[in-house]
Scaffold this active site. Structure first.
Site, PDB file in Angstrom:
ATOM      1  N   CYS A   1      42.205  82.731  47.878  1.00  0.00           N
ATOM      2  CA  CYS A   1      42.444  84.181  47.904  1.00  0.00           C
ATOM      3  C   CYS A   1      42.855  84.655  49.295  1.00  0.00           C
ATOM      4  CB  CYS A   1      41.212  84.949  47.428  1.00  0.00           C
ATOM      5  SG  CYS A   1      39.801  84.761  48.521  1.00  0.00           S
TER       6      CYS A   1
ATOM      7  N   CYS B   1      33.103  85.051  46.246  1.00  0.00           N
ATOM      8  CA  CYS B   1      32.990  86.008  47.362  1.00  0.00           C
ATOM      9  C   CYS B   1      31.584  85.914  47.968  1.00  0.00           C
ATOM     10  CB  CYS B   1      33.279  87.416  46.889  1.00  0.00           C
ATOM     11  SG  CYS B   1      34.725  87.534  45.804  1.00  0.00           S
TER      12      CYS B   1
END
Ligand code: FES
Length: 132
Positions: free
Chosen positions: A35, A104
């Site tokens: 990402c 995350c």
């Protein structure tokens, strides 16, 4: 059901401990190749405890919320406890994250561990001593 919990939204909108620490005792920086998000943690360490922590995160809302939450979780805590931190604990403290956003919280765990490793290598400490 909403995609994100109230806690995630709250920490995303009002992140705690944003910024950097001048003369930090430890810095941990990690990134996710897929990402492209980057997280950097700054720690002040006194008597083997995290006396202060700040973060800079260039990333998604879940990465910001995870960073913010993790700083609250480790502030004032002994390194022996901090090294046991997992992304699962961060996710639980945030009342969950969507499956595709779990990485995350992994970034937050990795950034903290990278910072402690940085502290150990700067001070010639065996990282293992905190794992016992
Ligand atoms: Fe990669 Fe959130 S999408 S850290």
């Amino acid at each position: 059901m909403a995609l994100y919990s109230e806690k995630v939204m709250e920490h995303f909108r009002h992140p705690r401990n944003v910024g950097s620490i001048e003369n930090a005792d430890a810095i941990g920086e990690v990134g996710n190749g897929k990402c492209g998000d980057i997280m950097r943690m700054y720690l002040k360490i006194d008597d083997d405890k995290v006396s202060d922590v700040k973060f800079e995160t260039f990333g998604c809302g879940s990465a910001i919320a995870s960073s913010s939450m993790v700083t609250e979780m480790i502030k004032g805590k002994p390194l022996k406890e901090v090294v046991k931190l997992t992304n699962k604990a961060v996710t639980e403290a945030l009342d969950g994250l969507p499956t595709h956003k779990l990485h995350c919280s992994v970034l937050a765990e990795e950034a903290i561990h990278a910072a402690i490793q940085d502290y150990c290598s700067k001070n010639n400490i065996d990282y293992g001593v905190y794992k016992k």
